[in-house]
Design a protein around this motif. Structure first.
Motif, PDB file in Angstrom:
ATOM      1  N   SER A   1      -1.212  14.183  39.685  1.00  0.00           N
ATOM      2  CA  SER A   1       0.187  14.569  39.927  1.00  0.00           C
ATOM      3  C   SER A   1       1.133  13.465  39.436  1.00  0.00           C
ATOM      4  N   PHE A   2       2.355  13.846  39.183  1.00  0.00           N
ATOM      5  CA  PHE A   2       3.340  12.894  38.660  1.00  0.00           C
ATOM      6  C   PHE A   2       3.590  11.763  39.669  1.00  0.00           C
ATOM      7  N   GLY A   3       3.657  12.136  40.946  1.00  0.00           N
ATOM      8  CA  GLY A   3       3.895  11.138  41.998  1.00  0.00           C
ATOM      9  C   GLY A   3       2.817  10.080  42.016  1.00  0.00           C
ATOM     10  N   LYS A   4       1.583  10.551  41.938  1.00  0.00           N
ATOM     11  CA  LYS A   4       0.449   9.633  41.958  1.00  0.00           C
ATOM     12  C   LYS A   4       0.516   8.713  40.741  1.00  0.00           C
ATOM     13  N   PHE A   5       0.889   9.275  39.606  1.00  0.00           N
ATOM     14  CA  PHE A   5       0.965   8.505  38.360  1.00  0.00           C
ATOM     15  C   PHE A   5       2.047   7.422  38.465  1.00  0.00           C
TER      16      PHE A   5
ATOM     17  N   ILE B   1      -2.445   2.217  28.188  1.00  0.00           N
ATOM     18  CA  ILE B   1      -3.556   3.177  28.200  1.00  0.00           C
ATOM     19  C   ILE B   1      -3.219   4.367  29.102  1.00  0.00           C
ATOM     20  N   SER B   2      -2.639   4.086  30.282  1.00  0.00           N
ATOM     21  CA  SER B   2      -2.303   5.178  31.214  1.00  0.00           C
ATOM     22  C   SER B   2      -1.318   6.148  30.577  1.00  0.00           C
ATOM     23  N   LEU B   3      -0.279   5.611  29.965  1.00  0.00           N
ATOM     24  CA  LEU B   3       0.733   6.480  29.339  1.00  0.00           C
ATOM     25  C   LEU B   3       0.122   7.273  28.176  1.00  0.00           C
ATOM     26  N   SER B   4      -0.679   6.582  27.367  1.00  0.00           N
ATOM     27  CA  SER B   4      -1.284   7.265  26.215  1.00  0.00           C
ATOM     28  C   SER B   4      -2.235   8.356  26.679  1.00  0.00           C
TER      29      SER B   4
ATOM     30  N   TRP C   1       0.864   4.618  40.648  1.00  0.00           N
ATOM     31  CA  TRP C   1      -0.111   3.806  39.897  1.00  0.00           C
ATOM     32  C   TRP C   1       0.600   2.863  38.922  1.00  0.00           C
ATOM     33  N   ILE C   2       1.546   3.407  38.176  1.00  0.00           N
ATOM     34  CA  ILE C   2       2.268   2.586  37.192  1.00  0.00           C
ATOM     35  C   ILE C   2       3.108   1.521  37.911  1.00  0.00           C
ATOM     36  N   SER C   3       3.711   1.927  39.060  1.00  0.00           N
ATOM     37  CA  SER C   3       4.544   0.965  39.790  1.00  0.00           C
ATOM     38  C   SER C   3       3.698  -0.199  40.300  1.00  0.00           C
ATOM     39  N   ALA C   4       2.513   0.122  40.824  1.00  0.00           N
ATOM     40  CA  ALA C   4       1.645  -0.936  41.353  1.00  0.00           C
ATOM     41  C   ALA C   4       1.290  -1.928  40.242  1.00  0.00           C
ATOM     42  N   VAL C   5       0.935  -1.384  39.083  1.00  0.00           N
ATOM     43  CA  VAL C   5       0.550  -2.259  37.966  1.00  0.00           C
ATOM     44  C   VAL C   5       1.763  -3.039  37.450  1.00  0.00           C
TER      45      VAL C   5
ATOM     46  N   MET D   1       6.064  17.796  37.257  1.00  0.00           N
ATOM     47  CA  MET D   1       7.383  17.383  36.765  1.00  0.00           C
ATOM     48  C   MET D   1       7.362  17.079  35.258  1.00  0.00           C
ATOM     49  N   ASP D   2       6.284  16.375  34.852  1.00  0.00           N
ATOM     50  CA  ASP D   2       6.193  16.045  33.430  1.00  0.00           C
ATOM     51  C   ASP D   2       5.177  16.946  32.725  1.00  0.00           C
ATOM     52  N   TYR D   3       4.972  18.110  33.301  1.00  0.00           N
ATOM     53  CA  TYR D   3       3.945  19.020  32.798  1.00  0.00           C
ATOM     54  C   TYR D   3       4.104  19.311  31.301  1.00  0.00           C
ATOM     55  N   ALA D   4       5.369  19.455  30.891  1.00  0.00           N
ATOM     56  CA  ALA D   4       5.649  19.830  29.497  1.00  0.00           C
ATOM     57  C   ALA D   4       5.201  18.775  28.501  1.00  0.00           C
ATOM     58  N   LEU D   5       4.950  17.569  28.987  1.00  0.00           N
ATOM     59  CA  LEU D   5       4.563  16.485  28.077  1.00  0.00           C
ATOM     60  C   LEU D   5       3.049  16.317  27.986  1.00  0.00           C
ATOM     61  N   ILE D   6       2.354  16.869  28.955  1.00  0.00           N
ATOM     62  CA  ILE D   6       0.900  16.676  29.035  1.00  0.00           C
ATOM     63  C   ILE D   6       0.194  17.581  28.023  1.00  0.00           C
ATOM     64  N   PRO D   7      -0.804  17.054  27.287  1.00  0.00           N
ATOM     65  CA  PRO D   7      -1.494  17.878  26.287  1.00  0.00           C
ATOM     66  C   PRO D   7      -2.054  19.171  26.901  1.00  0.00           C
ATOM     67  N   GLU D   8      -2.094  20.198  26.095  1.00  0.00           N
ATOM     68  CA  GLU D   8      -2.547  21.495  26.602  1.00  0.00           C
ATOM     69  C   GLU D   8      -4.047  21.478  26.888  1.00  0.00           C
TER      70      GLU D   8
END
Lengths: 410, 48, 249
Positions: free
Chosen positions: A14-18, A391-394, A21-25, A1-8
């Protein structure tokens, strides 16, 4: 889903997993926000601080994160001013860690003061003789520098890079990053020192008071040394944790080993001066004020064990490991050493904050204990959640580790 | 912070402390300005 | 009004501990005079405000040799030494606390203080208090507030001011009467005035005509924590050796 933002050329979960993870934190972050809001709305009666403990877990945390965040300025100094090229592979990450540490320190300070809306008085009505004024100025300025250092990396994002103005701006900022690194070094030198100076100048608190050079007590120099000794260790530790969580190698071993060696030598230097300072304080400074060394450790929970833990177990042992080639090359020993080194600096900041206040100075006064309230714990732990999120987002959206592609071929 | 704040004194302490602050702010400001101006010039060059 | 004060005026107190009965009138008078608010539940003394606090000490010996002494502790209005001002003054980042060079009184500017509490960490006497709560006065009690003293807001530090407003009042009176100096009995803090045992004497420590000047030179005079170099302007008197010894570390 956010593939276009991820460095080449790199792989991310996967976006769902991410999101999961962010929601839990974020839950921890929300709990912290609830505690912080209560303190802002209802006042500092929500904490367990009192008139004996004007400083508590928040100030300890502030001092600790600023010391641990020293990896940012020091790595920048070594990379851009001294010119150690290998460190370019970790300097981005060090800057992110520094950014997290300093932004949380500022947020916690905003929480800790009784009248946050008057925070600007510290700048407007500055008392230049106050170490705290120097700390406030340098931290704020250095945070701006960290933002500027972080910005070129942020603009390296795959989508942002496509915008010519942003791309060029990031490029030009990066070209003169040495200027910012030098400014950051100057500022960090003074605020790390002034944080130590804050306690060293308390001449009516014999546990903290130190003689010194000109206007600077010895703690000024010791805090700088301990911060630059522990900062690189913290960078290594967080890099290791990131590698464990992402299950990837992100930085080459030689870079880590170099940083570890630098950390080790600085720790050794710090320990030498810290022990010399302790001997002088125990034999000259404190007795002149009517206290023996053991007066500070007898009949109270912060006994000699804390001193041994700080200097011996969390000082000498990591120094030995970091200074021996075998210790540095063995991953488990290296991480243990970095962990102990960081723990040592946190204990040092705790001792100067809490033990200084806990020890009664009036002969007929009593020892008072302090334990933080849930609001204090929650807002302090939220710093960790905030760090994980940044850190996760960066890591997900920015090319933080230049060696990642090479170390993880597709 | 400024000479018109009543705590201000024209002494060596203020000169050093505030001097350092304004020096840092100037360096940071000039750095940002440099990057901004270069970006603007490069963009302009690209247009032609 | 500038010339009304000698540059060397140093207001201070001498408290005779042998006269103090520990009745607490000084504390009550201080609270009423200075608009100190109170909490519904005052059991936790660690976050309640007592500009003047009476400590109780004993000689630690068993009955029948037990002796008790009460030590009233206002702000010491430290003079500092060796180039250091009072411990709390130099640390304040926002210049919210200052020492008046003309009177030696250490002031606290409540509207300037932003509540960092660094001054509290610096003071070894615990003379500084933080407003952990919004100040409240139950029922009609607001009508009893002293109009000369501003109440403090939540989140700032406060402390004994040697009833500075009384000094202002005395200065105004002297000015209206065309006098340059104020008399010894014209400026006395509430605690000294209220003490039923006359244990507290107040005046200019540098003026040989004031009682405190003579009292501070008594061989039984001492100050709290003299060895720290805070140079307090509150002196104590006691003929009991154990009391004098108990006051310094």
């Amino acid at each position: 889903m956010d593939y276009a933002l991820i460095p080449e050329g790199v792989k991310r979960c996967s976006f769902g997993k991410f999101v999961l993870w962010i929601s839990a934190v974020s839950l921890l972050l929300l709990w912290g926000a609830a505690g912080a809001l209560l303190c802002w709305i209802k006042g500092l009666n929500q904490t367990n601080m009192n008139d004996y403990f004007g400083f508590g877990i928040w100030i300890t945390l502030d001092l600790a994160v600023i010391a641990l965040g020293a990896g940012a300025f020091f790595t920048g100094f070594l990379r851009y001013i001294i010119g150690i090229d290998e460190l370019k592979n970790i300097v981005n990450f060090a800057v992110i860690i520094g950014f997290i540490c300093y932004s949380s320190a500022l947020a916690i300070l905003g929480l800790d003061v009784g009248q946050p809306l008057r925070g600007w008085f510290i700048f407007w009505h500055t008392n230049i003789h106050s170490m705290l004024a120097e700390v406030a100025f340098c931290i704020t300025c250095y945070f701006c520098v960290l933002c500027i250092e972080y910005l070129p990396l942020l603009l390296e994002n795959r989508q942002l890079k496509k915008i010519p103005s942003l791309n060029l701006f990031g490029h030009h900022l990066h070209r003169i990053v040495a200027v910012f690194a030098a400014t950051g070094t100057f500022l960090s030198f003074f605020h790390q020192g002034s944080l130590g100076g804050m306690y060293g100048v308390l001449y009516a608190r014999p546990f903290a008071f130190r003689d010194g050079f000109f206007i600077w007590p010895w703690t000024f120099f010791l805090f700088i040394l301990s911060a630059i000794a522990a900062g690189p260790s913290f960078t290594i530790l967080i890099t290791w944790i990131t590698q464990k969580i992402t299950r990837k190698k992100l930085v080459k071993k030689n870079v880590i080993a170099l940083l570890a060696k630098i950390s080790g030598w600085l720790l050794l230097g710090y320990l030498f001066f810290k022990i010399a300072d302790t001997i002088y304080w125990a034999t000259v400074t404190a007795p002149a004020r009517g206290f023996t060394f053991m007066d500070f450790y007898r009949n109270q929970p912060y006994g000699l064990w804390l001193f041994i833990l700080e200097i011996g177990i969390c000082g000498v042992i990591p120094a030995i490991i970091l200074l021996t080639r075998r210790g540095r090359e063995n991953n488990s020993w290296l991480i243990l050493a970095c962990f102990l080194n960081c723990t040592g600096v946190v204990i040092n900041r705790f001792v100067f904050t809490v033990q200084t206040l806990a020890l009664p100075v009036l002969p007929f006064d009593r020892f008072v204990t302090y334990f933080p309230s849930w609001q204090e714990w929650a807002s302090s732990l939220a710093v960790i959640a905030y760090g994980i999120i940044v850190i996760s987002l960066s890591y997900r959206y920015l090319p933080v580790f230049p060696q990642e592609k090479e170390l993880n071929p597709a | 912070m400024f000479p018109f704040c009543f705590e201000w004194q024209w002494d060596a302490g203020h000169f050093l402390f505030m001097g350092s602050l304004y020096m840092v702010l100037t360096v940071v400001g000039l750095g940002l300005m440099y990057a901004g101006i270069r970006t603007f010039l490069d963009l302009k060059k690209g247009d032609h | 009004m500038k010339e009304a004060y000698k540059e060397t005026t140093r207001y201070g107190m001498v408290i005779d501990l042998d006269k103090c009965t520990g009745c607490g009138t000084c504390m009550v008078a201080c609270m009423a005079e200075n608009n100190i608010s109170f909490k519904e539940d005052e059991t936790n003394k660690l976050d309640s405000i007592t500009w003047m606090r009476v400590y109780k000490i004993t000689n630690g010996r068993p009955y029948p040799n037990t002796e008790i002494c009460y030590i009233p502790r206002p702000c010491m209005h430290c003079e500092g030494s060796h180039g250091h001002p009072a411990p709390c003054v130099s640390v304040c980042p926002a210049t919210a606390t200052d020492q008046d060079p003309k009177t030696g009184i250490v002031s606290q500017i409540y509207t300037r203080c932003f509540g960092c509490r660094y001054c509290m960490a610096a003071c070894p006497y615990h003379a500084r208090y933080f407003n952990w709560w919004d100040p409240v006065w139950p029922g009609e009690m607001e009508k009893y507030l002293n109009p000369d003293v501003s109440p403090r807001m939540r989140g700032v530090v406060e402390k004994c001011s040697f009833c500075h407003h009384r000094l202002q009042r005395a200065k105004n009176k002297a000015y209206l009467e065309g006098r340059r100096e104020i008399r010894e009995d014209e400026y006395i803090p509430a605690c000294a005035q209220a003490c039923p045992a006359n244990a507290i004497t107040f005046g200019d420590l540098n003026n040989p005509e004031h009682k405190v000047y003579k009292l501070k030179k008594s061989p039984y005079a001492f100050r709290l924590l003299e060895r720290l170099g805070t140079n307090p302007k509150v002196y104590y008197l006691s003929r009991k050796g154990w009391v004098r010894r108990a006051a310094d570390n």
